[in-house]
Design an enzyme around this catalytic site. Structure first.
Site, mmCIF file in Angstrom:
data_model
loop_
_atom_site.group_PDB
_atom_site.id
_atom_site.type_symbol
_atom_site.label_atom_id
_atom_site.label_comp_id
_atom_site.label_asym_id
_atom_site.label_seq_id
_atom_site.Cartn_x
_atom_site.Cartn_y
_atom_site.Cartn_z
ATOM 1 N N LYS A 1 1.070 -1.072 0.089
ATOM 2 C CA LYS A 1 0.176 -0.036 -0.022
ATOM 3 C C LYS A 1 0.899 1.199 0.019
ATOM 4 O O LYS A 1 2.092 1.263 0.684
ATOM 5 C CB LYS A 1 -0.887 0.100 1.307
ATOM 6 C CG LYS A 1 -1.919 -1.202 1.150
ATOM 7 C CD LYS A 1 -2.656 -1.040 2.485
ATOM 8 C CE LYS A 1 -4.070 -2.200 2.484
ATOM 9 N NZ LYS A 1 -4.587 -2.304 3.488
ATOM 10 N N SER B 1 -10.841 1.157 3.776
ATOM 11 C CA SER B 1 -10.178 2.545 3.624
ATOM 12 C C SER B 1 -10.185 2.801 2.381
ATOM 13 O O SER B 1 -10.404 3.939 1.992
ATOM 14 C CB SER B 1 -8.700 2.526 4.203
ATOM 15 O OG SER B 1 -8.712 2.059 5.600
HETATM 16 N N1 COA Z 1 -14.098 -2.411 9.539
HETATM 17 C C1 COA Z 1 -14.064 -1.905 8.486
HETATM 18 N N2 COA Z 1 -12.917 -1.935 7.777
HETATM 19 C C2 COA Z 1 -12.014 -2.548 8.072
HETATM 20 C C3 COA Z 1 -12.210 -3.276 9.304
HETATM 21 C C4 COA Z 1 -13.287 -3.112 10.161
HETATM 22 N N3 COA Z 1 -13.260 -3.708 11.132
HETATM 23 N N4 COA Z 1 -10.935 -4.106 9.853
HETATM 24 C C5 COA Z 1 -10.119 -3.847 8.607
HETATM 25 N N5 COA Z 1 -10.524 -3.105 7.724
HETATM 26 C C6 COA Z 1 -10.205 -2.846 6.476
HETATM 27 C C7 COA Z 1 -9.393 -1.665 6.212
HETATM 28 O O1 COA Z 1 -10.020 -0.607 6.001
HETATM 29 C C8 COA Z 1 -8.254 -1.897 5.108
HETATM 30 O O2 COA Z 1 -8.918 -1.735 3.925
HETATM 31 P P1 COA Z 1 -7.974 -1.361 2.651
HETATM 32 O O3 COA Z 1 -7.386 -2.592 2.296
HETATM 33 O O4 COA Z 1 -9.058 -0.911 1.634
HETATM 34 O O5 COA Z 1 -6.987 -0.307 2.943
HETATM 35 C C9 COA Z 1 -8.244 -3.552 5.418
HETATM 36 O O6 COA Z 1 -9.300 -3.844 5.818
HETATM 37 C C10 COA Z 1 -7.431 -3.879 6.081
HETATM 38 O O7 COA Z 1 -6.543 -2.614 6.509
HETATM 39 P P2 COA Z 1 -5.857 -2.368 7.782
HETATM 40 O O8 COA Z 1 -6.552 -3.010 8.843
HETATM 41 O O9 COA Z 1 -5.440 -0.869 8.050
HETATM 42 O O10 COA Z 1 -4.419 -3.297 7.872
HETATM 43 P P3 COA Z 1 -3.562 -3.904 6.732
HETATM 44 O O11 COA Z 1 -4.082 -5.012 5.915
HETATM 45 O O12 COA Z 1 -3.183 -2.864 5.742
HETATM 46 O O13 COA Z 1 -2.270 -4.326 7.530
HETATM 47 C C11 COA Z 1 -0.286 -5.296 8.430
HETATM 48 C C12 COA Z 1 -1.546 -5.340 7.410
HETATM 49 C C13 COA Z 1 0.015 -3.994 8.491
HETATM 50 C C14 COA Z 1 -0.833 -5.884 9.725
HETATM 51 C C15 COA Z 1 0.628 -6.131 7.858
HETATM 52 O O14 COA Z 1 1.114 -5.750 6.388
HETATM 53 C C16 COA Z 1 1.878 -6.246 8.688
HETATM 54 O O15 COA Z 1 1.953 -7.164 9.525
HETATM 55 N N6 COA Z 1 3.003 -5.512 8.326
HETATM 56 C C17 COA Z 1 4.113 -5.556 9.003
HETATM 57 C C18 COA Z 1 5.172 -6.368 8.122
HETATM 58 C C19 COA Z 1 4.988 -7.650 8.451
HETATM 59 O O16 COA Z 1 5.331 -8.006 9.450
HETATM 60 N N7 COA Z 1 4.784 -8.476 7.451
HETATM 61 C C20 COA Z 1 4.593 -9.845 7.505
HETATM 62 C C21 COA Z 1 3.161 -10.001 7.891
HETATM 63 S S1 COA Z 1 2.942 -12.029 8.151
#
Ligand code: COA
Length: 162
Positions: free
Chosen positions: A41, A129
């Protein structure tokens, strides 16, 4: 003291995230909101803006919440902070596959760190999001889906880009 990490990109925080965060505070004494890097992202809002939106959305409920950011592996961060639980929200079926992979990979990397899932509130199960940003970019009304400050910032951002 029970400590959990709620990670995400939060670009921007939605009412769905706020709901998960508030519910997690009923289970844990303290929750660290870790604005983490998702390599897939490219965020619209800066880290500071995203943190400020979350802080404002919680208002006086933020006393047991800490805000931080993490650029490395999530499990390393959890271990550094002494947290054994990751909080994530689950919306529809589509989330399951991705969250299943993340949770298993995290457990493989750090067996002492486990993931707890909250089912997203029914009002927010279709909210994301990306979708909110897309609707706002075309001038659509996103109030009620995101905190007020976020709706205003989205409107301003996209008006400025026209
Ligand atoms: N209600 C509405 N929307 C929700 C929600 C809820 N309860 N929970 C999640 N979402 C949505 C978010 O809006 C987001 O939408 P988008 O994909 O359109 O942006 C999506 O679901 C998930 O986003 P978010 O909760 O912000 O998390 P993410 O999936 O972007 O985060 C990380 C992922 C950061 C946790 C992951 O990439 C990570 O752990 N990164 C660190 C590096 C790492 O350790 N990597 C290895 C992982 S095994």
């Amino acid at each position: 003291m029970s400590l959990a990490v709620y990670p995400g990109t939060f670009d921007p925080i939605t009412n769905g995230h706020v709901d998960i965060l508030l519910r997690s505070l009923a289970l844990f004494d303290k929750v660290i909101v870790a604005i983490a890097t998702n390599p897939n992202k490219t965020p619209l809002f800066s880290l500071d803006e995203r943190t400020q939106f979350i802080r404002e959305a919680l208002g006086d409920k933020s006393s047991r919440v800490e805000f931080d950011h993490n650029q490395g592996l999530l499990v390393d961060y959890c271990q550094e902070r002494g947290a054994t639980t990751i909080v994530r929200g689950l919306r529809a079926l589509a989330d399951f596959e991705y969250e299943f992979q993340l949770a298993h990979m995290n457990r493989r990397l750090a067996p002492g760190v486990d993931t707890v899932f909250f089912m997203t509130d029914e009002r927010n199960h279709y909210v994301s999001s990306s979708l909110v940003k897309e609707v706002a970019s075309f001038g659509g009304d996103v109030s009620g889906l995101v905190p007020t400050a976020v709706a205003e910032a989205l409107q301003k951002t996209y008006e400025g880009k026209k």
